[in-house]
Design a protein around this motif. Sequence first.
Motif, PDB file in Angstrom:
ATOM      1  N   GLY A 295       0.790  -1.233   0.000  1.00 52.64           N
ATOM      2  CA  GLY A 295       0.000   0.000   0.000  1.00 52.64           C
ATOM      3  C   GLY A 295       0.816   1.275   0.000  1.00 52.64           C
ATOM      4  N   THR A 296       2.165   1.161  -0.044  1.00 48.59           N
ATOM      5  CA  THR A 296       3.006   2.363   0.050  1.00 48.59           C
ATOM      6  C   THR A 296       3.928   2.526  -1.152  1.00 48.59           C
ATOM      7  N   GLY A 297       3.591   1.884  -2.257  1.00 49.21           N
ATOM      8  CA  GLY A 297       4.474   1.907  -3.420  1.00 49.21           C
ATOM      9  C   GLY A 297       4.809   3.284  -3.939  1.00 49.21           C
ATOM     10  N   ASN A 298       3.893   4.239  -3.801  1.00 51.73           N
ATOM     11  CA  ASN A 298       4.128   5.600  -4.290  1.00 51.73           C
ATOM     12  C   ASN A 298       4.576   6.558  -3.188  1.00 51.73           C
ATOM     13  N   ASP A 299       4.820   6.023  -2.004  1.00 57.78           N
ATOM     14  CA  ASP A 299       5.141   6.860  -0.851  1.00 57.78           C
ATOM     15  C   ASP A 299       6.530   6.514  -0.312  1.00 57.78           C
ATOM     16  N   PHE A 300       7.082   7.414   0.462  1.00 59.12           N
ATOM     17  CA  PHE A 300       8.447   7.221   0.961  1.00 59.12           C
ATOM     18  C   PHE A 300       8.520   7.721   2.397  1.00 59.12           C
ATOM     19  N   VAL A 301       8.692   6.803   3.354  1.00 61.48           N
ATOM     20  CA  VAL A 301       8.909   7.195   4.752  1.00 61.48           C
ATOM     21  C   VAL A 301      10.413   7.350   4.931  1.00 61.48           C
ATOM     22  N   PHE A 302      10.856   8.571   5.212  1.00 61.90           N
ATOM     23  CA  PHE A 302      12.296   8.821   5.244  1.00 61.90           C
ATOM     24  C   PHE A 302      12.861   8.956   6.655  1.00 61.90           C
ATOM     25  N   LEU A 303      14.112   8.531   6.759  1.00 64.25           N
ATOM     26  CA  LEU A 303      14.912   8.658   7.973  1.00 64.25           C
ATOM     27  C   LEU A 303      16.267   9.216   7.548  1.00 64.25           C
ATOM     28  N   VAL A 304      16.704  10.271   8.205  1.00 65.82           N
ATOM     29  CA  VAL A 304      17.994  10.880   7.894  1.00 65.82           C
ATOM     30  C   VAL A 304      18.974  10.560   9.018  1.00 65.82           C
ATOM     31  N   ASN A 305      20.084   9.918   8.670  1.00 64.38           N
ATOM     32  CA  ASN A 305      21.170   9.704   9.638  1.00 64.38           C
ATOM     33  C   ASN A 305      22.131  10.878   9.565  1.00 64.38           C
ATOM     34  N   SER A 306      22.470  11.446  10.703  1.00 67.45           N
ATOM     35  CA  SER A 306      23.390  12.575  10.740  1.00 67.45           C
ATOM     36  C   SER A 306      24.336  12.454  11.928  1.00 67.45           C
ATOM     37  N   PHE A 307      25.511  13.006  11.762  1.00 60.75           N
ATOM     38  CA  PHE A 307      26.439  13.140  12.879  1.00 60.75           C
ATOM     39  C   PHE A 307      26.412  14.576  13.363  1.00 60.75           C
ATOM     40  N   SER A 308      25.855  14.760  14.549  1.00 61.44           N
ATOM     41  CA  SER A 308      25.811  16.085  15.153  1.00 61.44           C
ATOM     42  C   SER A 308      27.168  16.396  15.759  1.00 61.44           C
ATOM     43  N   MET A 309      27.557  17.663  15.649  1.00 59.24           N
ATOM     44  CA  MET A 309      28.883  18.083  16.087  1.00 59.24           C
ATOM     45  C   MET A 309      28.796  18.915  17.359  1.00 59.24           C
ATOM     46  N   PHE A 310      29.563  18.519  18.363  1.00 54.52           N
ATOM     47  CA  PHE A 310      29.590  19.254  19.624  1.00 54.52           C
ATOM     48  C   PHE A 310      30.756  20.244  19.640  1.00 54.52           C
ATOM     49  N   GLU A 311      30.593  21.321  20.398  1.00 57.39           N
ATOM     50  CA  GLU A 311      31.639  22.336  20.519  1.00 57.39           C
ATOM     51  C   GLU A 311      32.950  21.685  20.972  1.00 57.39           C
ATOM     52  N   GLN A 312      34.045  22.114  20.344  1.00 61.89           N
ATOM     53  CA  GLN A 312      35.357  21.559  20.648  1.00 61.89           C
ATOM     54  C   GLN A 312      36.230  22.573  21.390  1.00 61.89           C
ATOM     55  N   PRO A 313      37.178  22.089  22.215  1.00 64.10           N
ATOM     56  CA  PRO A 313      37.889  22.977  23.134  1.00 64.10           C
ATOM     57  C   PRO A 313      38.980  23.846  22.525  1.00 64.10           C
ATOM     58  N   ASP A 314      39.553  23.430  21.369  1.00 61.53           N
ATOM     59  CA  ASP A 314      40.667  24.208  20.829  1.00 61.53           C
ATOM     60  C   ASP A 314      40.681  24.144  19.307  1.00 61.53           C
ATOM     61  N   ALA A 315      41.617  24.891  18.708  1.00 59.45           N
ATOM     62  CA  ALA A 315      41.677  25.012  17.253  1.00 59.45           C
ATOM     63  C   ALA A 315      41.977  23.680  16.576  1.00 59.45           C
ATOM     64  N   ASP A 316      42.877  22.873  17.156  1.00 59.92           N
ATOM     65  CA  ASP A 316      43.213  21.581  16.548  1.00 59.92           C
ATOM     66  C   ASP A 316      42.004  20.644  16.538  1.00 59.92           C
ATOM     67  N   ALA A 317      41.259  20.636  17.638  1.00 53.63           N
ATOM     68  CA  ALA A 317      40.074  19.780  17.720  1.00 53.63           C
ATOM     69  C   ALA A 317      39.009  20.242  16.737  1.00 53.63           C
ATOM     70  N   LYS A 318      38.867  21.549  16.582  1.00 55.13           N
ATOM     71  CA  LYS A 318      37.884  22.088  15.625  1.00 55.13           C
ATOM     72  C   LYS A 318      38.279  21.725  14.193  1.00 55.13           C
ATOM     73  N   LYS A 319      39.590  21.777  13.903  1.00 57.27           N
ATOM     74  CA  LYS A 319      40.063  21.423  12.567  1.00 57.27           C
ATOM     75  C   LYS A 319      39.792  19.949  12.270  1.00 57.27           C
ATOM     76  N   ALA A 320      40.047  19.088  13.249  1.00 56.99           N
ATOM     77  CA  ALA A 320      39.784  17.650  13.069  1.00 56.99           C
ATOM     78  C   ALA A 320      38.298  17.402  12.844  1.00 56.99           C
ATOM     79  N   GLN A 321      37.472  18.132  13.582  1.00 55.68           N
ATOM     80  CA  GLN A 321      36.021  18.003  13.421  1.00 55.68           C
ATOM     81  C   GLN A 321      35.585  18.453  12.028  1.00 55.68           C
ATOM     82  N   ALA A 322      36.200  19.512  11.519  1.00 56.52           N
ATOM     83  CA  ALA A 322      35.885  19.997  10.175  1.00 56.52           C
ATOM     84  C   ALA A 322      36.254  18.960   9.119  1.00 56.52           C
ATOM     85  N   ILE A 323      37.391  18.288   9.333  1.00 57.11           N
ATOM     86  CA  ILE A 323      37.805  17.235   8.399  1.00 57.11           C
ATOM     87  C   ILE A 323      36.787  16.094   8.408  1.00 57.11           C
ATOM     88  N   LEU A 324      36.263  15.754   9.575  1.00 53.14           N
ATOM     89  CA  LEU A 324      35.219  14.727   9.673  1.00 53.14           C
ATOM     90  C   LEU A 324      33.975  15.157   8.905  1.00 53.14           C
TER      91      LEU A 324
END
Length: 422
Positions: A295-324
């Motif tokens: 009964g759902t052939g024309n419909d799409f129930v969607f789920l989005v997987n995401s990685f939420s990013m938490f505040e990082q303590p220093d510039a190196d950690a922020k850079k690594a997070q940006a690379i991720l």
Amino acid sequence: MQKQVRTGLLRAAAMGFAVLFPALIARAEPSVEVMHFWTAGGEAAALAEVKKKVEAEGVSWIDAPIAGGGGDQAKTALQARISSGNPPAAMLMLGYNIIDWAKAGMLADLKDIAEAGKWDEALPEAVKAFTKVDGRWVSAPTNIHRVNMVWGSKAAFDKIGATPPTSWEEFNALAPKFWEAGIVPLAHGGQPWQDVTLFDSVALGIGGPDFYHKAFVDLDDATLRGETMVKVFDQMRLLRGMVDDNFSGRDWNLATAMVIENKAAMQIMGDWSKGEFTNAGKKAQTDFLCFAAPGTGNDFVFLVNSFSMFEQPDADAKKAQAILANAIMDPQVQLKFNIAKGSIPAVSNAPTDGLDSCALKNVADLAASSKSGTAMPTVAYTHAANASVTAAITDVVTRHFNSDLASADAAAELADAVAAAR
């Protein structure tokens, strides 16, 4: 003279230490800690594609897996980390959980990364709803899952001479035939999140998109306790009769294995199940079947997987997070990730080479349902409503599934529970 000798000896010792133990005096390699609940084979293989890209950029990957397919244990672990003032760089999150953490001011703003990567152009609106909160980019989405899917054993269908059902009446008619052939009709794991995953597909298939949206997005009381909802619970009761006696507590990937091994005919589960088939070397249409829930052939129930990013303590950690974050959004990584995961890329500029027939159909169906307005946010994974409402719905659904609670009473309890949770 003695002072010069001592100085020379100290320098020589230091040089020798540097030769013998260079790692101890070199600058520490930047690292990024990633919390998640992807521990099944296909899930781990998918995440490994992101890890490869991150490590190729010179960042050490600290893996922090928390077992439990629905993510409840991971939420508890994250809360403990937050309370201790030690959040990870990134955490796998779904739906309203992202919105709640963002509104609490706990997530980093990825504005510069998003603008440089043109995320606004690359992401569909359905994805951006859980990536960009109040104008702030707070998460990097890996993929889009289709929840309203059925996975079938081709051998089981061939054994009884059946084709994939397109209605619940056809689905129900197959069950006794599979039982007679010694095959479990429906592979299922008796965990609350799996019960409400069934409910997603049944509700949409029985009631249609307008009913689904009114009930679970608008949370309309009359719709929640109405006659159509009673029919949804009636169908859930029929599904309960299609599972084997050992279903209680079974992990979802073990239910998938029942279909892979031809012990069960079907599993109603999101397209992450396909990652298990892929990981087992199985081919779509040759070894297994994939089709939209009845009964759902024309419909799409969607789920989005995401990685939420938490505040990082220093510039190196922020850079690594940006690379991720950049690794996650890389179109080639998205393609490799989703081939392994069974899902489809979150970014519209990802190539489709290598996606199988199941995934290509889901890409086309998502595009079509987005235009027609029949792409629906999943109830089971906190996309349609917040965590409190989702928990209330889940409690009623799983209690009905595991008891003799009448369908009419379940619908009334559902409406009452949602009203109390709002």
